[in-house]
Design a protein around this motif. Structure first.
Motif, PDB file in Angstrom:
ATOM      1  N   THR A 170       0.617  11.115 -55.235  1.00  0.00           N
ATOM      2  CA  THR A 170       0.872  12.550 -55.118  1.00  0.00           C
ATOM      3  C   THR A 170       2.314  12.841 -54.709  1.00  0.00           C
ATOM      4  O   THR A 170       2.857  13.891 -55.052  1.00  0.00           O
ATOM      5  N   TYR A 172      -7.470  14.959 -57.341  1.00  0.00           N
ATOM      6  CA  TYR A 172      -6.095  15.383 -57.624  1.00  0.00           C
ATOM      7  C   TYR A 172      -6.046  16.850 -58.025  1.00  0.00           C
ATOM      8  O   TYR A 172      -5.114  17.568 -57.658  1.00  0.00           O
ATOM      9  N   TRP A 222      -6.303  18.761 -54.848  1.00  0.00           N
ATOM     10  CA  TRP A 222      -5.042  18.644 -54.110  1.00  0.00           C
ATOM     11  C   TRP A 222      -3.985  19.573 -54.688  1.00  0.00           C
ATOM     12  O   TRP A 222      -3.283  20.278 -53.951  1.00  0.00           O
ATOM     13  N   ASP A 233     -11.834  14.774 -50.662  1.00  0.00           N
ATOM     14  CA  ASP A 233     -10.469  14.300 -50.862  1.00  0.00           C
ATOM     15  C   ASP A 233     -10.409  12.782 -50.877  1.00  0.00           C
ATOM     16  O   ASP A 233     -11.232  12.121 -50.279  1.00  0.00           O
TER      17      ASP A 233
END
Length: 332
Positions: A239, A310, A313, A332
């Protein structure tokens, strides 16, 4: 034969090296790439020629369309309507410190100032319609397998039937999200030069680091950002790299929350799995026991939960958590 036609149409002579899908021509310190017009995603070669000339003034790493001696963007070479790309000599331009994100942002920022032929905006703000057509066609193919091969379906056919409700649900969410974004928000970003499928390394090849127009098409620039993120998350899952890519990109190309919504809509659409299924049904002879396609499918299926994390996120970081209800429950 090719050498004679190159001299006739372009006044060009040099060493010809055939490759799959085209040929490289080397003359002195200059390299050219010859390819069929049909291999281009942007079909208006005249406009493509004008675009490469304009962009190369600001980005010398852009490969330009070489016109014929009579000023035409194409010529018949070896029986095919072809285009010749002049690759820049790396010694003739200064290497800058732009990252992939920064260079992509600069390409988008410069190209969105161009007045594209409206007939060439085939994808711009049409995602929801195009995705609807694709998922409906895939649904018809799946239903056909369910109805005609109920007793003997196997291998990939069974894998697809088992997972199709999940794919369809994701696609429906993406279609609705893209439609709502385009309907509720005023899309301020004009179309730009984008790529059919953008990923890290697309601009790297054996000849030089260049921005080649072979993959170009006209669309909303969020397309490229989303596809880079998708490929990177799928392959590496870092990330921090994604945040850096977006940071570098927006230093050259300012973006707002609506832009991020367009990125998220595209990320939500389960493109990798849909493309695998489409490639199966496009085959003249479909082998449901094809190990290659089954392995591709399993690899993508196994990463779905990680990919959902993802998506969550990204939405929490850039969209204030505006996501489909089911995604909020993803761990998560």
């Amino acid at each position: 034969m090719i050498q004679e036609e190159l001299m006739k149409h372009f006044g060009l002579s040099g060493q010809v090296r055939p490759v799959k899908g085209g040929a490289w021509i080397h003359t002195g310190d200059q390299s050219f790439y010859l390819l069929p017009v049909g291999a281009l995603y942007h079909e208006d070669v005249r406009e493509l020629s004008q675009l490469t000339d304009a962009l190369a003034e600001w980005m010398p790493e852009v490969a330009r369309v070489r016109l014929t001696l009579t000023g035409e963007p194409t010529a018949e070479i070896h029986g095919h309507d072809s285009v010749l790309l002049a690759y820049p000599n790396k010694a003739n331009f200064r290497t800058d410190s732009l990252t992939t994100g920064g260079r992509l942002g600069r390409l988008h920022q410069l190209s969105r100032q161009y007045s594209f032929n409206k007939n060439n905006r085939t994808s711009y703000l049409q995602w929801s319609d195009l995705w609807t057509d694709r998922i409906e066609q895939l649904e018809m193919n799946v239903q056909s397998v369910e109805e005609t091969r109920r007793a003997d379906r196997r291998g990939f056919e069974q894998h697809l039937i088992d997972v199709f409700p999940y794919i369809q649900g994701l696609a429906d969410n993406a279609i609705q999200y893209a439609f709502d974004t385009q309907t509720d928000q005023f899309i301020k970003v004009p179309p730009a030069i984008t790529h059919y499928r953008f990923y890290e390394g697309l601009w790297e090849d054996d000849e030089a680091t260049v921005l080649s127009p072979t993959h170009w098409l006209v669309d909303h620039p969020a397309r490229d950002v989303a596809e880079w993120i998708r490929a990177h998350a799928w392959e590496y899952g870092d990330t921090e790299d994604i945040k850096q890519f977006i940071y570098d990109y927006q230093k050259e190309m300012p973006i707002d929350e609506t832009f991020h919504e367009m990125v998220f809509a595209r990320l939500l659409f389960p493109l990798p799995m849909i493309e695998i299924a489409e490639s199966f049904f496009e085959q003249d002879y479909r082998d449901p026991d094809d190990h290659r396609i089954i392995q591709q499918w399993r690899r993508n299926k196994d990463r779905c939960r990680q990919y959902e994390a993802y998506l969550k996120w990204y939405a929490e970081l850039y969209l204030n958590g505006r996501v489909p209800h089911w995604l909020q429950k993803v761990e998560d």
